[in-house]
Each structure stands twice: as structure tokens, then as C-alpha cells.
Design an enzyme around this catalytic site. Sequence first.
Site, PDB file in Angstrom:
ATOM      1  CB  SER A  32      -0.933   0.014   1.217  1.00 13.61           C
ATOM      2  OG  SER A  32      -0.196  -0.130   2.410  1.00 13.61           O
ATOM      3  CG  ASN A 119      -4.727  -3.638  13.238  1.00 12.24           C
ATOM      4  OD1 ASN A 119      -4.122  -3.647  12.165  1.00 12.24           O
ATOM      5  ND2 ASN A 119      -5.235  -4.733  13.789  1.00 12.24           N
ATOM      6  CB  THR A 164     -40.073  26.978 -10.068  1.00 10.00           C
ATOM      7  OG1 THR A 164     -41.199  27.347 -10.865  1.00 10.00           O
ATOM      8  CG2 THR A 164     -39.966  27.926  -8.881  1.00 10.00           C
ATOM      9  CE  LYS A 292     -18.631  26.240 -28.953  1.00 11.84           C
ATOM     10  NZ  LYS A 292     -18.665  24.798 -29.177  1.00 11.84           N
ATOM     11  CG  ASN A 294     -16.191  25.438 -25.843  1.00  8.44           C
ATOM     12  OD1 ASN A 294     -17.264  25.862 -26.292  1.00  8.44           O
ATOM     13  ND2 ASN A 294     -15.341  24.728 -26.566  1.00  8.44           N
ATOM     14  CD  GLU A 299     -18.526  22.052 -20.850  1.00  3.91           C
ATOM     15  OE1 GLU A 299     -19.252  21.365 -21.580  1.00  3.91           O
ATOM     16  OE2 GLU A 299     -17.513  22.645 -21.253  1.00  3.91           O
ATOM     17  CE1 TYR A 326      -7.014  -2.429   9.403  1.00  5.86           C
ATOM     18  CE2 TYR A 326      -6.296  -4.716   9.245  1.00  5.86           C
ATOM     19  CZ  TYR A 326      -6.345  -3.429   8.726  1.00  5.86           C
ATOM     20  OH  TYR A 326      -5.713  -3.151   7.547  1.00  5.86           O
ATOM     21  CD  GLN A 331      -3.578  -2.119   2.394  1.00  4.98           C
ATOM     22  OE1 GLN A 331      -3.020  -2.524   3.408  1.00  4.98           O
ATOM     23  NE2 GLN A 331      -3.224  -2.524   1.194  1.00  4.98           N
ATOM     24  CE  LYS A 334      -4.519   2.959   4.031  1.00  2.00           C
ATOM     25  NZ  LYS A 334      -5.475   2.437   5.030  1.00  2.00           N
TER      26      LYS A 334
HETATM   27  N1  ARG Z   1      -1.977  -1.046   5.509  1.00  2.00           N
HETATM   28  C1  ARG Z   1      -2.894  -1.373   6.523  1.00  2.00           C
HETATM   29  C2  ARG Z   1      -4.180  -0.554   6.347  1.00  2.00           C
HETATM   30  O1  ARG Z   1      -4.142   0.351   5.624  1.00  2.00           O
HETATM   31  C3  ARG Z   1      -2.316  -1.096   7.873  1.00  2.00           C
HETATM   32  C4  ARG Z   1      -2.858  -1.983   8.935  1.00  2.00           C
HETATM   33  C5  ARG Z   1      -2.427  -3.382   8.659  1.00  2.00           C
HETATM   34  N2  ARG Z   1      -2.824  -4.225   9.714  1.00  2.00           N
HETATM   35  C6  ARG Z   1      -2.805  -5.527   9.569  1.00  2.00           C
HETATM   36  N3  ARG Z   1      -3.210  -6.225  10.568  1.00  2.00           N
HETATM   37  N4  ARG Z   1      -2.391  -6.135   8.478  1.00  2.00           N
HETATM   38  O2  ARG Z   1      -5.198  -0.810   6.911  1.00  2.00           O
END
Ligand code: ARG
Length: 470
Positions: A32, A119, A164, A292, A294, A299, A326, A331, A334
Site C-alpha cells: 500500500s 491497526n 422554478t 468558440k 467554452n 463543465e 480490524y 486498507q 484511504k
Molecule cells: N496497511 C494497513 C491498512 O491500511 C495497515 C494496517 C495493517 N494491519 C494488519 N493487521 N495487516 O489498513
Amino acid sequence: MSDQHDATDAGRLWGGRFTAGPDAAAWALGVSTSFDRHLWRQDLAGSAAHAHELHRIGVLDAEERDAMLAALERCAALFEQDAFEFLPTDEDVHGAIERWLVEELGTLGGKLRAGRSRNDQIASDLRLWCRDACDDLIALIGALQAAFVEQADAHLGWHAPGYTHLQRGQPVLLSHHLLAYVWMLDRDAGRLRDARERLDESTLGSGALAGQTLGLNPQAYADHLGVASVSPNSIDAVASRDFALEVLSACAILSVTLSRLGEEIVLWATSEFAFVRVGDAYSTGSSIMPQKRNPDIAELVRGKAGRVVGDLVSLLTTIKALPLAYDRDLQEDKEPVFDAVGTLRLVLPAVTGTVASLSFDRDRLAAASVGGFALATDLAEELVTRGMPFRDAHEVVGEVVRVAEERGVDLDGLDPAELSAIHPALDADVAARFDPQQAIDRRDAVNGTATASVRAQLDRARAATAANLG
Ligand code: ARG
């Protein structure tokens, strides 16, 4: 390249109980860093708070704490200069920072993980990020409100058609119409403020889900981070993302407000309406049609709403039916949040510039404000003040409109004899009702479009705007 990662790769935080690393495809799905790197500031702030707590409970001595804090600052400087290097073996921002600390501090770097979990880290990081995002967006909304207030102030007294069903209804002041957006935007800011207040809660010290055994004090983290309160339940703290949903809802509704505005600018700028001209800096030309002009920006503003609403729906769908506490599904929280906030950070300044650039056509607006029998309601209300039930007045004025339409004139084109032939109550005095300025200024309640009401409204709009500008 091997299709498996080594179980003990430095960037992974959990190799110990495995003999082999994850499959490359599995790793690619889980990694990630491409997006959670945006949380570096919040992650480092939480780590600094943690270093203080680890010192208080005796896990770090003073020297170790100071070395840790100094390293965290160096790390922040690297991020600041965009010089922090993520490795392909870093699973997420938390792991990458720990890997870097171990490279930097040796065994000391490995001490920071005591008593915490990714977590509670991620739950904290995203809350802190959202808190700042709300502040930013509220200020950007304030700037847009200011552009409306300025336009409303500059055009006080100009007439415009009020609609209206996109049919001309009643004449209003252009400023009244413009100020409507200030109040819509004010509620958008209010929703972000509400969300911000609820998410200003610290989750550090929750560990994986059940807290920790080391004696870390959750309140101390809140104090270090300047967060208002402490989550009362460690399970809730790591499992809940309704705070992100609230921010996304506020963003989605805001983007819908902006989309309505975008549509209205597009419409008003057509040669059919021709009420407004968008400034050069916010207009674009055509690659083939030289004439034109625009309204692309308006938009795009209208179009971006689809994406932000999608961000909300995406996270709602992810969180629906997730068991406590959790789950890795979280994940997925985000990217929609970053996308929605990032989109609005891009859109709001462009809308503000567009609104400030608008030049209105006074004559076109004034002509449209009386067209389409827009004073018919006023005539009916005049009959009501003379004692006629509104139901009957509606009928009588309906007939006036029918006759005028047949004759191809507006209400003021009928002569007194024609009017009194329709109903004796339609005497010469009712002609006064055919003046748009009077129609506007008779609507002098606090919410009305009368010049005096709108002047007072402008003061309130200015105060609301200032509160958002901060
Ligand atoms: N990258 C994870 C998230 O965004 C962080 C937490 C990961 N926790 C785990 N138990 N694998 O949620």
C-alpha cells in the site's frame, strides 16, 4: 526476479512465523506504499508521541528517546524533500519507516513497535489526515463564498429572473440568487466541521484491538498530538471508519453543490441565456471552431461530482458487513478519501476563480426577469390583499394571462378596460403590480429578495464567510 519474497524481508513486519514469503501476486495486492505514503507526517507524529510514552514507562531511556526523536525528525526531513526511498520490500508506510529506523539506529529502531499495532497507527493516521483535510476544505469553501459575496455586493440592485422548473417564475435580485450559493456552501462547510469534531479522537494505545499490557496511557497520545479526546473503546477505535464516511459524505454533498453551480454557469453562459460571460482565464477555445468560447472549467466542476460521489459509495460498500474489529478490507479506506479531498482541493480554487471572473449582462437579465408573466403571482397577491380568496385570485389572474397570451403582450400590455372586463377588482391601481422593482421590494421579510433584505443578508453572508476563512 523471484516470484516469492523472502519471509524475513526487512520491510515486512511479520516474517517470523513463516518459512516462505508471500507470492509476488499476493504481495502486489497487499502493498500500500503507493498511497499510504501520504500519511507520513501523521505516522511520524504518532511515532514521536509513542517514543515519549515508551520512555515514560521505562522501555526507552532518555538517551534512546532523544535518539529516536532526532531520527524521526531526520526521517520527516527526507519526506519533506521527497527524498525518502521506499523499497519494493516495504509493505506499507509504517513498515517502511520502521525499516528506515532500524537502518538508521540499529537495534534501537526495533524498539518502537512495543505496545502498538499498525491497526491503531493507521486508525490514528487517517483521522489526523482527515482533520487537516477538513480545515483545508473549509478555508477553500470560505474563499468561494467570498467570491460570491463580492459579486453579490457589486451587483446589488440588478434584476434577474427567478426560476422554478427552469421556467421563469418571479423576478429577484441577482444578488439574492448569488447569495443562495453562500448558504449552500455554508452548510457544506458545517458538515465538514461536524465531521472534524467527531473524528478529533485519539486511537493510539488501542494496539491491535484490545489495548496493551505495558501501561501506555491513551490520554498522553492525545495530549502529544493535540487531539481533543480519547477513544473510549479500543475495538471501536481500530474498527471504525464512519469518520471517513462522514468526510466523504460531506465531500460528496459539496461536490454536488459545486456541480449545480457548474451547470448553472454553463447554462447562463449559452447564447440562448447569455446572462453571463466567463472570464478568459476560465474559458477555453475549440481546436476546430475558431469562434468558440467554452465553459470547460464549469463543465469539469460539474463532471467531478460523479467521481467524488463514487468515492463515497466505494467506501460505504467496503465497510458494509465488515465484522469487528480490524479487517484488511479497511486498507481500501484511504484511496477514496485521498481522491475525494484531492479532487475538491483542485476544484474549489478553480470555481472560486470562475465565479470571480463572471461578468453579468444587466439588460438581458432585466428583460428576462419580467418576461413570461413573471408578475402574475404579485397580481394574485394584490387581489388577496383586497379580500379575494387566493383560490379565486389564481383563477382570475390565470384568465388575465390567457388573454395577454392571446394578444401577444405581457401583463402590462393590457389596457384598463380589458382588465376590468375580466374582473371588476382589476382596477387601475393593480397596474402598480406590473413593476418588477416593486415586486422585488415588497418581498421584504428577512429571507426575501427586497433590496433592504438582501443588503442585510449580505452582512450575514460576510460574517459566515469570515468564520470559514478562519
Ligand atoms: N496497511 C494497513 C491498512 O491500511 C495497515 C494496517 C495493517 N494491519 C494488519 N493487521 N495487516 O489498513
